[in-house]
Design an enzyme around this catalytic site. Structure first.
Site, PDB file in Angstrom:
ATOM      1  N   HIS A   1     -22.603 -24.643 -26.127  1.00 20.36           N
ATOM      2  CA  HIS A   1     -21.823 -23.808 -25.208  1.00 20.36           C
ATOM      3  C   HIS A   1     -22.736 -22.823 -24.509  1.00 20.36           C
ATOM      4  O   HIS A   1     -23.719 -22.344 -25.074  1.00 20.36           O
ATOM      5  CB  HIS A   1     -20.708 -23.058 -25.941  1.00 20.36           C
TER       6      HIS A   1
ATOM      7  N   GLY B   1     -28.781 -17.049 -33.107  1.00 21.44           N
ATOM      8  CA  GLY B   1     -27.451 -16.455 -33.222  1.00 21.44           C
ATOM      9  C   GLY B   1     -26.322 -17.445 -33.025  1.00 21.44           C
ATOM     10  O   GLY B   1     -25.173 -17.036 -32.814  1.00 21.44           O
TER      11      GLY B   1
HETATM   12  P1  AMP Z   1     -22.386 -18.488 -30.710  1.00 22.56           P
HETATM   13  O1  AMP Z   1     -22.571 -17.354 -31.657  1.00 22.56           O
HETATM   14  O2  AMP Z   1     -23.340 -18.506 -29.550  1.00 22.56           O
HETATM   15  O3  AMP Z   1     -22.308 -19.818 -31.425  1.00 22.56           O
HETATM   16  O4  AMP Z   1     -20.995 -18.234 -30.001  1.00 22.56           O
HETATM   17  C1  AMP Z   1     -19.774 -18.631 -30.523  1.00 22.56           C
HETATM   18  C2  AMP Z   1     -18.742 -17.818 -29.789  1.00 22.56           C
HETATM   19  O5  AMP Z   1     -17.497 -18.460 -29.941  1.00 22.56           O
HETATM   20  C3  AMP Z   1     -18.578 -16.390 -30.293  1.00 22.56           C
HETATM   21  O6  AMP Z   1     -18.838 -15.496 -29.220  1.00 22.56           O
HETATM   22  C4  AMP Z   1     -17.132 -16.347 -30.759  1.00 22.56           C
HETATM   23  O7  AMP Z   1     -16.510 -15.119 -30.479  1.00 22.56           O
HETATM   24  C5  AMP Z   1     -16.512 -17.482 -29.996  1.00 22.56           C
HETATM   25  N1  AMP Z   1     -15.367 -18.135 -30.605  1.00 22.56           N
HETATM   26  C6  AMP Z   1     -15.259 -18.580 -31.882  1.00 22.56           C
HETATM   27  N2  AMP Z   1     -14.065 -19.183 -32.057  1.00 22.56           N
HETATM   28  C7  AMP Z   1     -13.429 -19.130 -30.865  1.00 22.56           C
HETATM   29  C8  AMP Z   1     -12.155 -19.590 -30.410  1.00 22.56           C
HETATM   30  N3  AMP Z   1     -11.290 -20.236 -31.221  1.00 22.56           N
HETATM   31  N4  AMP Z   1     -11.821 -19.347 -29.114  1.00 22.56           N
HETATM   32  C9  AMP Z   1     -12.670 -18.700 -28.302  1.00 22.56           C
HETATM   33  N5  AMP Z   1     -13.885 -18.252 -28.673  1.00 22.56           N
HETATM   34  C10 AMP Z   1     -14.252 -18.458 -29.936  1.00 22.56           C
END
Ligand code: AMP
Ligand code: ZN
Length: 112
Positions: free
Chosen positions: A98, A91
């Protein structure tokens, strides 16, 4: 990495709600929160995913950083979840390593 959104958050080039920052890690609120507390923790240097990590000490310190954030957010006693989505089936959508820190509600199992 020039076109990495989390490198841009670290550099202050795109807006984010920063929760905590050190020279090694930045924590900021997820833009699409899945729980009352949903904070992302990233290393300040670019590494694409858990698959690319070579620095075990960095990973351990990032986990303790998230643990301390959970305490500071007041969710540690009731509980929280730390998630590292990795590659497509995991996912992962943003390819800068992160941790998700999720708390403030009961987390079901198995995850979706
Ligand atoms: P993943 O799917 O584990 O790669 O998580 C990426 C996360 O980053 C998702 O939960 C998004 O909602 C979050 N996300 C994407 N862009 C941003 C942003 N500019 N600021 C904060 N969160 C973000
Ligand atoms: Zn990056």
């Amino acid at each position: 990495m020039a076109d990495c959104i989390f490198c841009k958050v670290v550099a202050g080039e795109i807006p984010a709600t920063i929760v905590k920052r050190t020279d090694r890690f930045v924590a900021f609120r997820d833009i699409n929160p899945q729980a009352a507390t949903h904070v992302l923790v990233v290393p300040t240097y670019h590494v694409a995913s858990l698959e690319q990590v070579k620095d075990a000490a960095m990973l351990g310190d990032m986990l303790l950083f998230a643990r301390d954030l959970a305490r500071e957010a007041g969710v540690a006693e009731r509980g929280y979840r730390v998630v590292v989505n990795t590659n497509p089936d995991g996912g992962q959508t943003v390819y800068h390593l992160h941790l998700h820190l999720l708390g403030g509600r009961f987390m079901g199992w198995p995850p979706g």
